[in-house]
Design a protein around this motif. Structure first.
Motif, PDB file in Angstrom:
ATOM      1  N   SER A 176      50.411 -50.363  -0.240  1.00  0.00           N
ATOM      2  CA  SER A 176      52.059 -50.141  -0.360  1.00  0.00           C
ATOM      3  C   SER A 176      52.635 -49.401   0.687  1.00  0.00           C
ATOM      4  O   SER A 176      53.783 -49.040   0.768  1.00  0.00           O
ATOM      5  CB  SER A 176      52.182 -49.284  -1.834  1.00  0.00           C
ATOM      6  OG  SER A 176      51.658 -49.736  -2.948  1.00  0.00           O
TER       7      SER A 176
ATOM      8  N   LEU B 154      56.495 -49.372   2.260  1.00  0.00           N
ATOM      9  CA  LEU B 154      57.381 -48.205   2.319  1.00  0.00           C
ATOM     10  C   LEU B 154      57.739 -48.059   3.658  1.00  0.00           C
ATOM     11  O   LEU B 154      59.087 -47.707   3.843  1.00  0.00           O
ATOM     12  CB  LEU B 154      56.429 -46.992   1.899  1.00  0.00           C
ATOM     13  CG  LEU B 154      57.138 -45.723   1.801  1.00  0.00           C
ATOM     14  CD1 LEU B 154      58.303 -45.719   0.545  1.00  0.00           C
ATOM     15  CD2 LEU B 154      56.336 -44.630   1.461  1.00  0.00           C
TER      16      LEU B 154
ATOM     17  N   TYR C   7      54.984 -60.503  -2.837  1.00  0.00           N
ATOM     18  CA  TYR C   7      53.961 -59.825  -2.419  1.00  0.00           C
ATOM     19  C   TYR C   7      52.681 -59.593  -3.468  1.00  0.00           C
ATOM     20  O   TYR C   7      51.563 -59.542  -2.691  1.00  0.00           O
ATOM     21  CB  TYR C   7      54.640 -58.381  -2.304  1.00  0.00           C
ATOM     22  CG  TYR C   7      55.056 -58.204  -0.870  1.00  0.00           C
ATOM     23  CD1 TYR C   7      54.475 -57.342   0.277  1.00  0.00           C
ATOM     24  CD2 TYR C   7      56.240 -58.939  -0.241  1.00  0.00           C
ATOM     25  CE1 TYR C   7      54.748 -57.278   1.407  1.00  0.00           C
ATOM     26  CE2 TYR C   7      56.377 -58.653   1.015  1.00  0.00           C
ATOM     27  CZ  TYR C   7      55.688 -57.863   2.016  1.00  0.00           C
ATOM     28  OH  TYR C   7      56.398 -57.659   3.044  1.00  0.00           O
TER      29      TYR C   7
ATOM     30  N   SER D   3      53.118 -54.646  -4.848  1.00  0.00           N
ATOM     31  CA  SER D   3      51.618 -54.519  -4.219  1.00  0.00           C
ATOM     32  C   SER D   3      51.042 -53.424  -5.211  1.00  0.00           C
ATOM     33  O   SER D   3      49.954 -53.561  -5.388  1.00  0.00           O
ATOM     34  CB  SER D   3      51.828 -53.744  -2.662  1.00  0.00           C
ATOM     35  OG  SER D   3      52.345 -54.774  -1.860  1.00  0.00           O
ATOM     36  N   ALA D   4      51.768 -52.496  -5.474  1.00  0.00           N
ATOM     37  CA  ALA D   4      51.179 -51.136  -6.268  1.00  0.00           C
ATOM     38  C   ALA D   4      51.051 -51.688  -7.751  1.00  0.00           C
ATOM     39  O   ALA D   4      49.814 -51.179  -8.235  1.00  0.00           O
ATOM     40  CB  ALA D   4      51.925 -50.071  -6.189  1.00  0.00           C
TER      41      ALA D   4
ATOM     42  N   SER E 109      58.683 -55.241  -2.968  1.00  0.00           N
ATOM     43  CA  SER E 109      57.357 -55.393  -2.463  1.00  0.00           C
ATOM     44  C   SER E 109      55.980 -54.345  -2.729  1.00  0.00           C
ATOM     45  O   SER E 109      55.236 -54.527  -3.016  1.00  0.00           O
ATOM     46  CB  SER E 109      57.378 -55.789  -0.755  1.00  0.00           C
ATOM     47  OG  SER E 109      57.772 -54.458  -0.197  1.00  0.00           O
ATOM     48  N   ILE E 110      57.038 -53.245  -2.737  1.00  0.00           N
ATOM     49  CA  ILE E 110      56.129 -51.750  -3.020  1.00  0.00           C
ATOM     50  C   ILE E 110      55.593 -51.970  -4.607  1.00  0.00           C
ATOM     51  O   ILE E 110      54.429 -51.872  -4.837  1.00  0.00           O
ATOM     52  CB  ILE E 110      56.863 -50.794  -2.729  1.00  0.00           C
ATOM     53  CG1 ILE E 110      57.094 -50.421  -1.244  1.00  0.00           C
ATOM     54  CG2 ILE E 110      56.106 -49.566  -3.271  1.00  0.00           C
ATOM     55  CD1 ILE E 110      57.989 -49.402  -1.202  1.00  0.00           C
TER      56      ILE E 110
END
Length: 437
Positions: free
Chosen positions: A46, A50, A254, A383-384, A379-380
């Protein structure tokens, strides 16, 4: 010069694709070597997104003020250095910091490459050429899959990260020499006509006599701040539509790119096959981007993008139902993954081609970069949340199938952007414009 510009920006986007995809391939060996929990590595994955948000939000206004070329070259230099430093990290904290730095450079590069190409390619082929540039993302993502499959067993995961840093740094000298500044931006910023003429002569081969004047009919902007224009009458709904669509699309892409290799490996398949299956997603995106660009130049772009996202949702369900079995590369999973990449990456690339034409020159980089920046929050989240869901034991099928929901949301969210501005901007009368050059 126009082809050279597209080619150089293609390579920049390819470097972005390499960086994004490589984390999914190096995650299993890093988790093993550093004895990390998978949810912990989700923080690493992440960090770059960011940084992408920060880089994109800063780069757009900076580019509209200082120039596309300056910010673009600086951003490529930053993310190349950041990737090389990532290869030298010794713990998760250091890696998070270097991935954040890399992400800032990547976030600044993408919108400026998109904007610069959009301002120089012929209007009748604009979507096709921009989506062709964005094929670089799929090429880079697919390439690093095969590179990782070869490098990791021989030289370890650090060699893959090093590869991701060398490629952009090798581009910097060529960018300094060959990239032109935006003639449109120089015009709206009041630069001397002689400088604009020299740039256009270099790019297009035109010869301009002394005293030549250039005009570019632009909408009258109420706000003097680029970010304020995004929410003016006629732009606010379009801005919100682009942001939500990009967010949803990146959430899907992502999560697949970052966590699919680990999910496949957990099923018992070797890392090489996991890398190859994941690469099919990016490979399908190459054909999808070309077809999306071609269709957008011939039909209304918004319906084309919406249909592609709907196709992606169907394919997510298909991938979910295919399952993971031995010999998957020759089975339905690979075909569904190829189709999913075709539709999802085609739609996302089409959106990148559509965004620049939604805003006037004075705020174009800001509009594109803020779409990318706010959208990168997707995308964050992807991913997270992938790390959390994998850590909770959610299986391959349910996790991938759930991605059909944000894909449908993206298809619906893009529709309001088709509404046209209803103000006096449409009545501006061109006399002799840069477009004619």
């Amino acid at each position: 010069m126009q082809w050279l510009l597209v080619a150089l920006c293609f390579l920049i986007v390819a470097s972005d694709g390499i960086d994004v995809a490589m984390m999914g391939f190096i995650a299993p060996p890093i988790v093993h070597d550093w004895h990390l929990a998978r949810s912990s590595f989700g923080l690493v994955m992440s960090a770059a997104p960011l940084g992408l948000v920060a880089g994109a939000l800063l780069a757009g206004p900076s580019s509209d003020r200082f120039g596309r070329k300056t910010i673009l070259v600086a951003s490529v230099l930053v993310f190349g250095i950041g990737s090389l430093l990532t290869a030298a990290t010794q713990d998760i904290t250091q890696m998070m910091a270097m991935r954040l730095l890399t992400g800032i450079g990547l976030g600044a590069a993408m919108p400026n490459a998109t904007t610069l190409v959009a301002e120089y390619v012929p209007q009748r082929r604009r979507s096709l050429l921009i989506t062709s540039m964005f094929i670089g993302f799929g090429v880079g993502s697919a390439l690093v899959g095969f590179v990782a499959g070869w490098l990791i067993p021989r030289f370890g995961w650090r060699s893959v990260v090093g590869f991701g840093g060398v490629v952009p740094l090798a581009l910097v000298p060529a960018l300094l020499v060959a990239l032109p500044e935006s003639a449109r931006l120089m015009l709206v910023n009041g630069k001397p006509a002689e400088r604009i003429a020299r740039t256009l002569q270099r790019v297009c081969g035109c010869v301009f006599g002394p005293g030549t004047r250039f005009i570019s009919p632009e909408p009258v902007l109420v706000s003097r701040r680029p970010t304020g224009v995004l929410f003016e009458r006629g732009y606010a709904l379009k801005t919100a539509s682009l942001w939500v669509t990009y967010f949803m699309g990146l959430l899907v892409i992502y999560l697949i790119t970052g966590w699919l290799p680990m999910l496949i490996k957990d099923s018992g398949l070797p890392i090489t096959e996991a890398a190859n299956i994941t690469a099919m997603f990016q490979t399908g995106g190459i054909a999808g981007a070309i077809l999306a660009g071609w269709a957008m130049d011939r039909f209304a772009p918004v319906p084309v993008i919406a249909l592609a996202y709907f196709g992606g949702a169907v394919c997510m369900l298909g991938v979910s139902g295919a399952g993971l079995t031995s010999g998957a590369m020759s089975g339905s999973l690979s075909l569904w993954m190829l189709a999913a990449g075709f539709f999802m990456n085609g739609a996302q690339t089409g959106l990148n081609a559509f965004a620049p034409v939604c805003y006037p020159t004075a705020v174009r980089a800001t509009g594109v970069s803020w779409m990318l920046g706010v959208g990168r929050l997707g995308s964050i989240v992807g991913s997270a949340s992938g790390g959390v869901l994998v850590g909770l034991g959610l299986g391959f099928g349910p996790l991938i199938g759930a991605l059909a929901v944000p894909a449908v949301c993206a298809a619906l969210a893009i529709l309001p952007s088709a509404l046209r501005r209803r103000d006096g901007a449409a009545h501006a009368q061109p006399v002799h414009t840069i477009e004619e050059v």
